[in-house]
Design a protein around this motif. Structure first.
Motif, PDB file in Angstrom:
ATOM      1  N   MET A 294      -8.642  57.922 100.945  1.00  0.00           N
ATOM      2  CA  MET A 294      -8.663  58.277 102.362  1.00  0.00           C
ATOM      3  C   MET A 294      -7.447  59.112 102.744  1.00  0.00           C
ATOM      4  O   MET A 294      -7.544  60.044 103.540  1.00  0.00           O
ATOM      5  CB  MET A 294      -8.735  57.006 103.212  1.00  0.00           C
ATOM      6  CG  MET A 294     -10.065  56.278 103.109  1.00  0.00           C
ATOM      7  SD  MET A 294     -10.216  54.906 104.273  1.00  0.00           S
ATOM      8  CE  MET A 294      -9.048  53.736 103.557  1.00  0.00           C
ATOM      9  N   GLN A 295      -6.288  58.791 102.153  1.00  0.00           N
ATOM     10  CA  GLN A 295      -5.081  59.555 102.457  1.00  0.00           C
ATOM     11  C   GLN A 295      -5.197  60.977 101.930  1.00  0.00           C
ATOM     12  O   GLN A 295      -4.803  61.937 102.599  1.00  0.00           O
ATOM     13  CB  GLN A 295      -3.858  58.864 101.843  1.00  0.00           C
ATOM     14  CG  GLN A 295      -2.535  59.518 102.218  1.00  0.00           C
ATOM     15  CD  GLN A 295      -2.303  59.544 103.711  1.00  0.00           C
ATOM     16  OE1 GLN A 295      -2.407  58.514 104.375  1.00  0.00           O
ATOM     17  NE2 GLN A 295      -1.999  60.714 104.261  1.00  0.00           N
ATOM     18  N   ARG A 296      -5.764  61.118 100.725  1.00  0.00           N
ATOM     19  CA  ARG A 296      -5.950  62.463 100.170  1.00  0.00           C
ATOM     20  C   ARG A 296      -6.908  63.275 101.031  1.00  0.00           C
ATOM     21  O   ARG A 296      -6.703  64.472 101.254  1.00  0.00           O
ATOM     22  CB  ARG A 296      -6.472  62.373  98.731  1.00  0.00           C
ATOM     23  CG  ARG A 296      -5.432  61.933  97.714  1.00  0.00           C
ATOM     24  CD  ARG A 296      -5.892  62.224  96.292  1.00  0.00           C
ATOM     25  NE  ARG A 296      -7.086  61.482  95.935  1.00  0.00           N
ATOM     26  CZ  ARG A 296      -7.079  60.275  95.385  1.00  0.00           C
ATOM     27  NH1 ARG A 296      -5.924  59.666  95.139  1.00  0.00           N
ATOM     28  NH2 ARG A 296      -8.207  59.667  95.071  1.00  0.00           N
ATOM     29  N   ALA A 297      -7.949  62.622 101.516  1.00  0.00           N
ATOM     30  CA  ALA A 297      -8.906  63.318 102.382  1.00  0.00           C
ATOM     31  C   ALA A 297      -8.237  63.763 103.678  1.00  0.00           C
ATOM     32  O   ALA A 297      -8.447  64.885 104.152  1.00  0.00           O
ATOM     33  CB  ALA A 297     -10.092  62.408 102.687  1.00  0.00           C
ATOM     34  N   ALA A 298      -7.405  62.886 104.246  1.00  0.00           N
ATOM     35  CA  ALA A 298      -6.697  63.235 105.484  1.00  0.00           C
ATOM     36  C   ALA A 298      -5.717  64.379 105.240  1.00  0.00           C
ATOM     37  O   ALA A 298      -5.596  65.299 106.060  1.00  0.00           O
ATOM     38  CB  ALA A 298      -5.961  62.010 106.023  1.00  0.00           C
ATOM     39  N   ASP A 299      -5.018  64.332 104.103  1.00  0.00           N
ATOM     40  CA  ASP A 299      -4.068  65.406 103.770  1.00  0.00           C
ATOM     41  C   ASP A 299      -4.799  66.732 103.576  1.00  0.00           C
ATOM     42  O   ASP A 299      -4.299  67.792 103.968  1.00  0.00           O
ATOM     43  CB  ASP A 299      -3.296  65.054 102.496  1.00  0.00           C
ATOM     44  CG  ASP A 299      -2.338  63.888 102.701  1.00  0.00           C
ATOM     45  OD1 ASP A 299      -2.050  63.568 103.872  1.00  0.00           O
ATOM     46  OD2 ASP A 299      -1.897  63.297 101.697  1.00  0.00           O
ATOM     47  N   ARG A 300      -5.976  66.671 102.962  1.00  0.00           N
ATOM     48  CA  ARG A 300      -6.747  67.887 102.722  1.00  0.00           C
ATOM     49  C   ARG A 300      -7.185  68.522 104.045  1.00  0.00           C
ATOM     50  O   ARG A 300      -7.109  69.740 104.224  1.00  0.00           O
ATOM     51  CB  ARG A 300      -7.959  67.565 101.849  1.00  0.00           C
ATOM     52  CG  ARG A 300      -8.756  68.784 101.425  1.00  0.00           C
ATOM     53  CD  ARG A 300      -9.652  68.481 100.228  1.00  0.00           C
ATOM     54  NE  ARG A 300     -10.513  67.342 100.461  1.00  0.00           N
ATOM     55  CZ  ARG A 300     -10.379  66.157  99.862  1.00  0.00           C
ATOM     56  NH1 ARG A 300      -9.389  65.959  98.996  1.00  0.00           N
ATOM     57  NH2 ARG A 300     -11.213  65.171 100.113  1.00  0.00           N
ATOM     58  N   ILE A 301      -7.622  67.690 104.970  1.00  0.00           N
ATOM     59  CA  ILE A 301      -8.034  68.199 106.284  1.00  0.00           C
ATOM     60  C   ILE A 301      -6.848  68.818 107.013  1.00  0.00           C
ATOM     61  O   ILE A 301      -6.953  69.885 107.628  1.00  0.00           O
ATOM     62  CB  ILE A 301      -8.650  67.065 107.120  1.00  0.00           C
ATOM     63  CG1 ILE A 301      -9.975  66.618 106.496  1.00  0.00           C
ATOM     64  CG2 ILE A 301      -8.868  67.507 108.564  1.00  0.00           C
ATOM     65  CD1 ILE A 301     -10.580  65.393 107.154  1.00  0.00           C
ATOM     66  N   GLN A 302      -5.700  68.147 106.932  1.00  0.00           N
ATOM     67  CA  GLN A 302      -4.499  68.657 107.591  1.00  0.00           C
ATOM     68  C   GLN A 302      -4.068  69.989 106.989  1.00  0.00           C
ATOM     69  O   GLN A 302      -3.671  70.914 107.704  1.00  0.00           O
ATOM     70  CB  GLN A 302      -3.373  67.631 107.468  1.00  0.00           C
ATOM     71  CG  GLN A 302      -2.119  67.993 108.257  1.00  0.00           C
ATOM     72  CD  GLN A 302      -1.079  66.885 108.199  1.00  0.00           C
ATOM     73  OE1 GLN A 302      -1.262  65.885 107.521  1.00  0.00           O
ATOM     74  NE2 GLN A 302       0.014  67.066 108.910  1.00  0.00           N
TER      75      GLN A 302
END
Length: 284
Positions: free
Chosen positions: A201-209
């Protein structure tokens, strides 16, 4: 998830403090109805429309609401009226907890089927499922491969459930504090699956950011394209005015005279006094 064809209850229920605290036969009837419901499955978590619940219990919906609240206060039953979902509390701390890998897998698939809402009542059920399975895995004889396989299955389950049912950690930790003293080592092991889910989930959030940052940076590189529409229109108007300024519109300092800018062009004095113009006037 498959419907149950029979119900199992621990005989120790009659001596439990929670059950004995119920003073109304109606409350006890509602509790047993939940176990015997036509909608009940093997997870102790199922959709149970209020009207059907009241009908099978043989009481009115108003009476049902009162009894359900009492059962909730006694921590015997939980009912989410918004989604009409019922959870029998302590289900996986009873004889209903799966006792082999196949049943654990079937229940895990049920949670991940997409049929359940991602609400707290489901998170509490999952937490109880995890701790119950770990406790049951300890009952296998030393050296048996069945216990470790169940632990591995629960770890893999949490790696996915942690993404589907976000914010699972506090529910798991609360269940562990109350009932997990004997499975501390196994709990630490399966929580690695949740750590994996949280990392996803953190990687997904970082990717979106990062994608958003790239989009903003690209807009800045294009200059005017980043201006709001109103500012673009104003900028266009100013450009047109600049192009309409003529020689007489300028002051002695070379600046545009605001009173003259934008007016129609007039011939210069030098042009009017030229020999050619004077000759034309004389011939006329």
């Amino acid at each position: 998830m498959a419907r149950k064809k029979f119900a199992m209850l621990n005989v120790s229920l009659l001596n439990s403090a929670a059950f004995r605290s119920l003073r109304s036969c109606t409350d006890r009837n509602v509790y047993f109805t939940a176990h015997l419901s036509s909608q009940a499955d093997y997870s102790g978590l199922f959709r149970y429309p209020r009207s059907l619940f009241a009908s099978e219990a043989g009481i009115t919906e108003e009476q049902l609401q009162v009894s359900v609240q009492r059962l909730n206060d006694a921590q015997l039953l939980e009912y989410d009226s918004e989604v009409e979902l019922l959870r029998i509390s302590g289900w996986f701390r009873s004889i209903n907890c799966p006792d082999n890998l196949s049943r654990v897998q079937n229940l895990a698939q049920g949670y991940l089927s997409g049929e359940l809402p991602t609400t707290d009542i489901c998170r509490r059920s999952i937490a109880e499922f995890v701790l119950g399975c770990l406790a049951r895995a300890q009952r296998f004889k030393a050296g048996s491969e069945h216990g470790p396989k169940i632990v591995d299955e629960i770890r893999a389950f949490l790696a996915t459930a942690g993404v589907v049912f976000r914010n699972l950690r506090p529910f798991l930790e609360e269940e562990f504090r109350e009932y997990g003293a004997s499975v501390a080592r196994e709990f630490e092991d399966v929580m690695l699956g949740l750590v994996e889910a949280e990392a996803k989930m953190q990687r997904a959030a970082d990717r979106i950011q990062m994608q958003e940052a790239i989009r903003v940076a690209a807009g800045c590189d294009q200059g005017g394209d980043t201006l709001p529409p109103q500012e673009k229109r104003e900028d266009s108007k100013n450009t047109k005015k600049d192009k309409m300024a003529f020689a007489d519109d300028f002051t002695a300092t070379g600046e545009i005279d605001g009173n003259q800018a934008g007016k129609s062009a007039r011939p210069l004095a030098a042009t009017l006094n030229s020999p050619l113009v004077r000759a034309l006037r004389a011939s006329a």
